[in-house]
Design an enzyme around this catalytic site. Structure first.
Site: not given
Lengths: 590, 590
Positions: A433-434
């Protein structure tokens, strides 16, 4: 009893010694940068992590979240935990004091966040997302929006989310389809967002969604995304509940880890939202916030790696298995006496100290770039350069450490009786993620190096050269020369990429970007461990306590091990790119 | 719909082409070694894997096993699954036909086992353990024991377990405390065994435990362990139930993966057992069985890696994200078009094909060592040498592949909607059980190389030299030279270790053993991929179908990628041992 074994000495070394909060003397505008204030904060946060957060580490994982009648239910005890957490007053730890923030430096907030991540990373994402989304309002919102939302969010009464991803728009955020139609001074937001961390839950009165959406005449792609604030519930200016907004949670993901953190599908159905900042600036606004978020993901990796390493260390110091011989004869051995286990310990320690040094240094550089009296440009550049490295290195090497911690425990490592298997499961998300780590690598090579002809990189190369120069004639000269050579290999590879770019071989660069990012990460880690070793060498030349002597000497051992056994190999792997540019070209997959 | 994406073309390539069952012509005594028989077996096993085993892959994981009133309950549908599995008749696939086995070669049983591991590894451990424990009785038991147990076990009416580990005796099996006291022509067995795979369950009429225990006057350590057969229920010679034996399950582990495979604490309380073979030979007997068991664990890694890779490949060929430019303009891109994803695909394919080639080759060598007409000594030696490598390489590199498969999926890879996160969790155990990979490394260096002055290694070096010679003057000459140099580095490192041994530096060898094992694994993998590429090159010189042409060309691409991008780096990492012998010596852990 807590499962969480904090590497307190090394954390405090990073905060107080190297990189060290003494550098904050060159800043102006923080509420406080004193060691005393830090100590107060640290003690409270540590007590909370050990007594409260870690008590729900396994509970949160085993119970997970459930979706009942469209509402997310969090695991037992999480409501009380959040109520207690709010009292710490750290949601807005780095935020402006005008809106309820504490206005403290990142070098204070990062160690606090490390405690949260090490004790209960799934929980820690609620304040993380709240802080991040509030910061967007703080940076780009009108005074009205700021006054309406920020105190509520920084106090923890309301929480926040970031709504970027859609089913067809993951790495390619610009493909998002969510619409925003003007409606008076507000907008009607319609669309489906997925992977929304803490998108719904029962811990706060309200949930404030920061949503990327597209106005009717917006350009295609990422340049047509605008940012909106869309609360779950609508209140008036006097804190009176007016109505539910049409925001619903239709599903939560069943995941390998961070099970106590609900990952939601959030539907907006002509929901009322307000524009944050200028239209079509959504991606640019997100980018400005990204350095902090990605740094915190790198920290998640580093913090859990450290916790896993410390667990494995404690186990290895207790568990008896097999025998060893020494001068006084044969004895039943603690497994830490076996050379293969010592190798794992050294490697785990080196990797977790390396990623901590890197993350804490970027935290300091962030502070110096925000409120420094000089060299602001340099520290901004270093933050830009380091963000993808901290994020990917912390998560990828952190995962390696967690895996090795499991290996140290043998079969027990696979069992939920010990915390290490959960660390590994919880940690895996950090590489995804990110921005996946593959996306980080493209960011590093194209945006952070090639697009500015290596201008950011040069700051770092100059820092390395300065350190190498400083260590000349000391016992660390040999190690310093290795790091210097490593940095030169990074520079050389960047030049090679530049050449490929000029000759239209962008595919070959993309193909090598992830490997480059990993190798650069090890070499940068080598630089920070060398710098810490240099500090330790200076301290050892003076009077130190027995405990400090051991600690400083071990900094030398760790740097020596890391640079010779890990960094040099990473450097070697950069040297064969001329030989094989893009073997992927011939590959056919059937 | 099955989650299981079988790499059928490559499996059949290994069985029918290279290494290939043609070599079985040099054996005598197998029931059958024909391609037709294999095809029949393959079709049945594949149908069962796709339709039955894979249907309970996720169910088994989500439900797991439970312990109710001292009895283990397996997940929904597992009882029916076992009943259907028994009909395939493959529990005793390689066993002697005199006792109900099929007496087929390992080159037939390994692909069948790959299907089981790829579709449902937790289930596959029940036949694996049953086969292994029955084989102990077959190899060392009296005619009476064989007649009493083997047909029941090979038919799957009864299952088997291996009871080695105790709370204080994991890697150090010789520390086991379980006692065996003579009682007429039998023994009373008392003690607690842990980590007993399928130690209790509800799928068969009886469970036959093969237990290491210590008779009253036995020597200390591993030389005092004897092997006993201890059934859960006692029957008379006419198949009549006589009584329960005092064998109970007091706990099952809660694990990260293989949740459908119950991992039990088994208590023996003056349970009746019968000696298998001679007293104090338990460890030696186990060692004789270990090659097969460790090969199958290597296969578990390889099989699940392949399944994870194929899942990720299918996803990458479907998922659209971002754009790519080609001659006809810009188009929405399948993610497999992105160079960073192609890199992951190439790497996953190379590692899973490499470990398969290694495992299937050892399967063939096993057959040639058991029933070969010549070179029996050579093939025995190669099996001894390769066992720790296949086990550790399959499990460690398989884990890397599963991790990369998750990365390919992005955030979806973390979700249980797709199979890859379970592959990774299920796969982790393979580096831990059947001897941790650290123990494999000590076995490789000390027992398989140093203790015989490299005699086993020389067989392999000769094979490499022969292949390099054969490829001289062909397009593969350059790659062959790299593999030849890699093998020389292995030989040189073995000599270095030998020198350390002579000068009393056994600790330094232990310290480097795991890294050596990994590098040797990559170099050996390079050898097998080169050999397969050589075979493909020969085929491409003749007439081949379009599909085969693509397949053979890709064998060349894979070998080129693997040798230049993975193997060469592994080789480089062996070259700095002189520089840093044992940095662990100065390390202090506080």
């Amino acid at each position: 009893m807590t499962h969480y074994n904090i590497d307190e000495r090394d954390i405090l070394f990073n905060v107080k010694e190297f990189p060290g909060l003494a550098h904050l003397e060159n800043t102006e505008g923080f509420e406080d940068t004193s060691e005393e204030t830090f100590d107060l904060l640290w003690d409270q946060a540590k007590k909370f992590a050990v007594e409260r957060l870690s008590a729900l580490f396994a509970v949160g994982d085993r119970e997970g979240c459930t979706l009942v009648d469209g509402k997310v239910q969090t695991p037992t005890g999480f409501d009380e935990l959040w109520a207690q957490y709010k009292e710490l007053g750290v949601v807005g730890i780095t935020a402006d004091s005008e809106y309820g923030g504490a206005n403290l430096p990142h070098l204070f907030s990062i160690p606090v966040a490390e405690l949260e991540c090490g004790a209960n990373v799934a929980f820690s994402m609620l304040p993380l997302l709240t802080r991040g989304s509030a910061r967007l309002i703080e940076s780009f919102g009108t005074t009205e929006l700021k006054e309406f939302y920020l105190e509520k969010m920084y106090s923890g009464d309301w929480s926040g989310t970031m709504c970027l991803t859609e089913p067809g728009a993951g790495s390619d955020v610009g493909a998002g389809l969510t619409k925003a139609v003007p409606d008076g001074d507000a907008y009607k937001i319609t669309g489906t967002k997925i992977f929304i961390t803490w998108g719904d839950h029962d811990l706060t009165e309200n949930i404030i969604h920061l949503v990327l959406a597209r106005t009717p005449d917006a350009p295609k792609g990422s340049k047509g995304l605008s940012l909106f604030v869309v609360p779950k519930k609508i209140y008036d200016g006097d804190d009176n509940f007016v109505r539910e907004n049409a925001v619903s949670c239709s599903n939560i993901e069943h995941k390998m880890g961070i099970k106590a953190s609900p990952t939601c599908v959030i539907n907006f159905d002509e929901s009322t939202g307000w524009l944050v900042g200028q239209p079509n600036q959504g991606m640019a606004q997100m980018f400005q916030m990204m350095n902090d978020a990605r740094l915190e993901v790198g920290l998640q990796g580093s913090a859990q790696a450290s916790a896993a390493y410390r667990s494995a260390l404690a186990y290895a110091q207790e568990r008896v298995q097999g025998v060893r011989k020494d001068a006084s004869g044969v004895h039943a051995a603690k497994i830490i006496e076996h050379p293969d286990v010592r190798r794992m310990m050294l490697r785990m320690r080196a990797l977790s100290e390396a990623s901590r040094a890197m993350v804490y240094s970027q935290a300091l550089y962030t502070d110096l770039s925000h409120k420094g009296k000089n060299d602001v440009e340099k520290y901004s550049a270093l933050c830009e350069l380091m963000t993808p490295i901290c994020k990917s290195y912390g998560s990828d090497q952190g995962f390696r450490v967690a895996e090795m911690a499991i290996q140290t425990y043998g079969g027990y490592g696979f069992c939920q009786e010990y915390p290490v298997e959960q660390y590994m499961r919880d940690l895996k998300i950090a590489s995804l993620y990110e921005g996946t780590n593959g996306i980080q690598a493209l960011d590093l090579v194209f945006r952070k190096i090639l697009s500015n002809q290596g201008a950011y990189l040069k700051y770092w190369l100059a820092d390395v050269a300065a350190l190498v120069g400083k260590l000349k004639g000391t016992k660390l000269e040999g190690l310093a020369d290795l790091v210097g050579a490593g940095a030169q290999t990074v520079a050389q590879t960047a030049k090679t990429f530049g050449g490929w770019m000029m000759s239209g071989k962008a595919d070959a660069i993309q193909y090598r970007a992830t490997e480059f990012q990993e190798s650069f990460g090890h070499i940068m880690a080598g630089y920070f461990l060398l710098a810490q070793a240099g500090y330790a060498q200076d301290k050892l030349a003076g009077e130190v306590s027995t405990a400090d002597k051991v600690f400083y000497e071990q900094k030398l051992v760790t740097a020596n091990y890391f640079i010779r056994d890990i960094m040099v190999q990473a450097q070697a792997s950069l040297s064969h790119y001329e030989l094989v540019e893009f073997p992927g070209g011939d590959a056919v997959f059937v």
